[in-house]
Write an enzyme that holds these catalytic residues in place. Structure first.
Site, PDB file in Angstrom:
ATOM      1  N   PHE A   1      12.590   4.877  11.674  1.00 46.06           N
ATOM      2  CA  PHE A   1      11.237   4.379  11.116  1.00 46.06           C
ATOM      3  C   PHE A   1      10.586   5.725  10.849  1.00 46.06           C
ATOM      4  O   PHE A   1      10.327   6.427  11.744  1.00 46.06           O
ATOM      5  CB  PHE A   1      10.396   3.467  12.102  1.00 46.06           C
ATOM      6  CG  PHE A   1       9.130   2.771  11.621  1.00 46.06           C
ATOM      7  CD1 PHE A   1       9.307   1.808  10.710  1.00 46.06           C
ATOM      8  CD2 PHE A   1       8.209   3.260  12.232  1.00 46.06           C
ATOM      9  CE1 PHE A   1       8.165   1.303  10.068  1.00 46.06           C
ATOM     10  CE2 PHE A   1       6.895   2.585  11.506  1.00 46.06           C
ATOM     11  CZ  PHE A   1       7.047   1.674  10.421  1.00 46.06           C
TER      12      PHE A   1
ATOM     13  N   ARG B   1      -0.836   7.084   7.282  1.00 49.97           N
ATOM     14  CA  ARG B   1      -0.484   7.227   5.601  1.00 49.97           C
ATOM     15  C   ARG B   1      -1.024   8.440   5.417  1.00 49.97           C
ATOM     16  O   ARG B   1      -0.647   8.910   4.171  1.00 49.97           O
ATOM     17  CB  ARG B   1      -1.294   6.143   5.030  1.00 49.97           C
ATOM     18  CG  ARG B   1      -0.753   4.628   5.342  1.00 49.97           C
ATOM     19  CD  ARG B   1      -1.476   3.575   4.420  1.00 49.97           C
ATOM     20  NE  ARG B   1      -1.245   2.337   4.968  1.00 49.97           N
ATOM     21  CZ  ARG B   1      -0.315   1.552   4.585  1.00 49.97           C
ATOM     22  NH1 ARG B   1       0.678   1.993   3.905  1.00 49.97           N
ATOM     23  NH2 ARG B   1      -0.329   0.263   5.015  1.00 49.97           N
TER      24      ARG B   1
ATOM     25  N   LYS C   1      16.595   3.675   2.287  1.00 50.92           N
ATOM     26  CA  LYS C   1      17.393   3.409   3.539  1.00 50.92           C
ATOM     27  C   LYS C   1      18.641   2.428   3.391  1.00 50.92           C
ATOM     28  O   LYS C   1      18.263   1.338   3.962  1.00 50.92           O
ATOM     29  CB  LYS C   1      16.249   2.914   4.286  1.00 50.92           C
ATOM     30  CG  LYS C   1      16.327   3.105   5.804  1.00 50.92           C
ATOM     31  CD  LYS C   1      15.465   2.379   6.797  1.00 50.92           C
ATOM     32  CE  LYS C   1      13.920   3.039   7.108  1.00 50.92           C
ATOM     33  NZ  LYS C   1      13.494   2.318   7.923  1.00 50.92           N
TER      34      LYS C   1
ATOM     35  N   GLU D   1       8.263   2.251  -6.052  1.00 55.24           N
ATOM     36  CA  GLU D   1       8.068   2.065  -4.603  1.00 55.24           C
ATOM     37  C   GLU D   1       8.079   3.193  -3.717  1.00 55.24           C
ATOM     38  O   GLU D   1       8.589   4.182  -3.968  1.00 55.24           O
ATOM     39  CB  GLU D   1       9.497   1.156  -4.445  1.00 55.24           C
ATOM     40  CG  GLU D   1       9.406  -0.081  -4.738  1.00 55.24           C
ATOM     41  CD  GLU D   1       8.873  -1.014  -3.730  1.00 55.24           C
ATOM     42  OE1 GLU D   1       8.224  -0.835  -2.766  1.00 55.24           O
ATOM     43  OE2 GLU D   1       9.183  -2.409  -3.656  1.00 55.24           O
ATOM     44  N   ASP D   2       7.644   3.048  -2.506  1.00 56.70           N
ATOM     45  CA  ASP D   2       7.634   4.153  -1.571  1.00 56.70           C
ATOM     46  C   ASP D   2       9.076   4.297  -1.205  1.00 56.70           C
ATOM     47  O   ASP D   2       9.755   5.298  -0.891  1.00 56.70           O
ATOM     48  CB  ASP D   2       6.731   3.926  -0.231  1.00 56.70           C
ATOM     49  CG  ASP D   2       6.799   2.421   0.152  1.00 56.70           C
ATOM     50  OD1 ASP D   2       7.578   1.644  -0.531  1.00 56.70           O
ATOM     51  OD2 ASP D   2       5.887   2.124   1.238  1.00 56.70           O
TER      52      ASP D   2
ATOM     53  N   ASP E   1      14.001  -0.510   1.643  1.00 60.86           N
ATOM     54  CA  ASP E   1      14.582  -0.870   3.078  1.00 60.86           C
ATOM     55  C   ASP E   1      15.607  -1.893   2.923  1.00 60.86           C
ATOM     56  O   ASP E   1      16.759  -1.777   2.661  1.00 60.86           O
ATOM     57  CB  ASP E   1      13.475  -1.063   3.965  1.00 60.86           C
ATOM     58  CG  ASP E   1      13.740  -0.985   5.397  1.00 60.86           C
ATOM     59  OD1 ASP E   1      15.030  -0.785   5.811  1.00 60.86           O
ATOM     60  OD2 ASP E   1      12.910  -1.828   6.255  1.00 60.86           O
TER      61      ASP E   1
ATOM     62  N   ASP F   1       2.793   3.694   6.664  1.00 63.26           N
ATOM     63  CA  ASP F   1       2.453   3.627   7.920  1.00 63.26           C
ATOM     64  C   ASP F   1       2.817   3.103   9.063  1.00 63.26           C
ATOM     65  O   ASP F   1       4.062   2.437   8.901  1.00 63.26           O
ATOM     66  CB  ASP F   1       1.110   2.803   7.661  1.00 63.26           C
ATOM     67  CG  ASP F   1       1.799   1.110   7.405  1.00 63.26           C
ATOM     68  OD1 ASP F   1       2.523   0.814   6.398  1.00 63.26           O
ATOM     69  OD2 ASP F   1       1.041   0.143   8.148  1.00 63.26           O
TER      70      ASP F   1
ATOM     71  N   LYS G   1       1.014  -1.254   0.068  1.00 59.15           N
ATOM     72  CA  LYS G   1      -0.008  -0.097   0.000  1.00 59.15           C
ATOM     73  C   LYS G   1       0.766   1.023  -0.070  1.00 59.15           C
ATOM     74  O   LYS G   1       0.337   2.288  -0.342  1.00 59.15           O
ATOM     75  CB  LYS G   1      -0.869  -0.072   1.317  1.00 59.15           C
ATOM     76  CG  LYS G   1      -2.030  -1.208   1.409  1.00 59.15           C
ATOM     77  CD  LYS G   1      -2.605  -0.846   2.835  1.00 59.15           C
ATOM     78  CE  LYS G   1      -3.746  -2.086   2.982  1.00 59.15           C
ATOM     79  NZ  LYS G   1      -4.370  -2.005   4.048  1.00 59.15           N
ATOM     80  N   GLY G   2       2.225   1.252   0.561  1.00 60.03           N
ATOM     81  CA  GLY G   2       2.894   2.350   0.824  1.00 60.03           C
ATOM     82  C   GLY G   2       3.131   3.272  -0.276  1.00 60.03           C
ATOM     83  O   GLY G   2       3.110   4.645  -0.026  1.00 60.03           O
TER      84      GLY G   2
HETATM   85  P1  5GP Z   1      12.069  -3.796   2.237  1.00 60.06           P
HETATM   86  O1  5GP Z   1      12.566  -3.928   3.666  1.00 60.06           O
HETATM   87  O2  5GP Z   1      11.610  -5.053   1.935  1.00 60.06           O
HETATM   88  O3  5GP Z   1      13.094  -3.164   1.679  1.00 60.06           O
HETATM   89  O4  5GP Z   1      10.710  -2.944   2.846  1.00 60.06           O
HETATM   90  C1  5GP Z   1       9.403  -3.276   2.540  1.00 60.06           C
HETATM   91  C2  5GP Z   1       8.415  -2.262   2.677  1.00 60.06           C
HETATM   92  O5  5GP Z   1       8.657  -1.944   4.309  1.00 60.06           O
HETATM   93  C3  5GP Z   1       8.576  -0.916   2.097  1.00 60.06           C
HETATM   94  O6  5GP Z   1       8.108  -1.031   0.998  1.00 60.06           O
HETATM   95  C4  5GP Z   1       7.772  -0.209   3.062  1.00 60.06           C
HETATM   96  O7  5GP Z   1       6.152  -0.225   2.947  1.00 60.06           O
HETATM   97  C5  5GP Z   1       8.115  -0.860   4.456  1.00 60.06           C
HETATM   98  N1  5GP Z   1       9.121   0.286   5.196  1.00 60.06           N
HETATM   99  C6  5GP Z   1      10.527   0.132   5.150  1.00 60.06           C
HETATM  100  N2  5GP Z   1      10.992   1.133   5.836  1.00 60.06           N
HETATM  101  C7  5GP Z   1       9.785   1.724   6.468  1.00 60.06           C
HETATM  102  C8  5GP Z   1       9.818   2.881   7.366  1.00 60.06           C
HETATM  103  O8  5GP Z   1      10.826   3.501   7.870  1.00 60.06           O
HETATM  104  N3  5GP Z   1       8.425   3.198   7.742  1.00 60.06           N
HETATM  105  C9  5GP Z   1       7.234   2.631   7.140  1.00 60.06           C
HETATM  106  N4  5GP Z   1       6.313   2.972   7.592  1.00 60.06           N
HETATM  107  N5  5GP Z   1       7.561   1.467   6.335  1.00 60.06           N
HETATM  108  C10 5GP Z   1       8.560   1.027   5.948  1.00 60.06           C
HETATM  109 MG    MG Z   2       6.474  -0.625  -0.120  1.00 66.23          MG
END
Ligand code: 5GP
Ligand code: MG
Length: 189
Positions: free
Chosen positions: A152, A165, A131, A99-100, A103, A159, A41-42
């Site tokens: 975070f 959000r 990140k 992508e938002d 991470d 969210d 959803k991000g």
């Molecule tokens: P990944 O760890 O797989 O790269 O990230 C997966 C998802 O975790 C991201 O698309 C995002 O939706 C969520 N995410 C990662 N870092 C953060 C953060 O700092 N805050 C929030 N709210 N969601 C995050």
């Molecule tokens: Mg995401």
């Protein structure tokens, strides 16, 4: 446990980053008609702003829904595909994955693999946020807005347990210790 939201990235900074990204994408695609794939959803707020800044023609906007966090503030490491892709919409097309935030990189890697299974003509990745401190799975971000620290953050689509959000800017979540919260409650009595 209580928490507060500390301003981290302003609406103006976000808008400038979105505009800059749209400009780069427009230059690279030079009038080619794009298929946008946003990761829910991000990314729903970011993709809505991005597509309205792009001048490139957009063939269609597809939505992929992945989940990795649950109620926690660190990634669970398990990426679930909640809503997959329509392969016929992707095949032979130039695709921009939106992508938002990247991470650990795990969900982006899953999204890229799902896309490649649909045989697009090309795939590029656009992420508003990066990140890098937490990366475990390397991914190449072709269009990156803003690099963030290992904190975070919430707002602008991101969210915490489904909340926040809707905030137009991005905030860092500051956890308050139980004693600090009790102290505040005491002084409010
Ligand atoms: P990944 O760890 O797989 O790269 O990230 C997966 C998802 O975790 C991201 O698309 C995002 O939706 C969520 N995410 C990662 N870092 C953060 C953060 O700092 N805050 C929030 N709210 N969601 C995050
Ligand atoms: Mg995401």
């Amino acid at each position: 446990m209580g928490y507060s939201l500390v301003p981290y990235i302003s609406q103006a900074e976000i808008a400038a980053a979105v505009q800059q990204l749209a400009k780069q994408i427009d230059q690279d695609y030079a009038g080619q008609s794009l298929v946008i794939v946003a990761v829910l959803k991000g990314a729903f707020v970011f993709v809505a702003d991005l597509v309205r800044q792009l001048r490139s023609p957009i063939q269609r906007i597809e939505l992929l829904r992945l989940s990795s966090y649950g109620a926690a503030t660190t990634s669970s490491g398990q990426v679930q595909v909640l809503v997959g892709l329509d392969a016929a919409a992707i095949a032979q097309q130039p695709v921009l994955l939106v992508e938002d935030i990247v991470d650990t990189g795990r969900s982006t890697a899953v999204a890229l693999n799902l896309l490649r299974d649909c045989y697009p003509a090309s795939v590029k990745l656009c992420s508003l946020l990066d990140k890098p401190a937490r990366r475990t799975t390397p991914v190449q971000i072709d269009y990156l807005g803003i690099t963030v620290e290992d904190r975070f953050i919430v707002g602008y689509g991101l969210d915490w347990n489904e909340r926040h959000r809707e905030l137009p800017a991005i905030y860092a979540v500051k956890q308050e210790s139980a004693t600090a919260v009790e102290g505040r409650l005491d002084s409010a009595k």
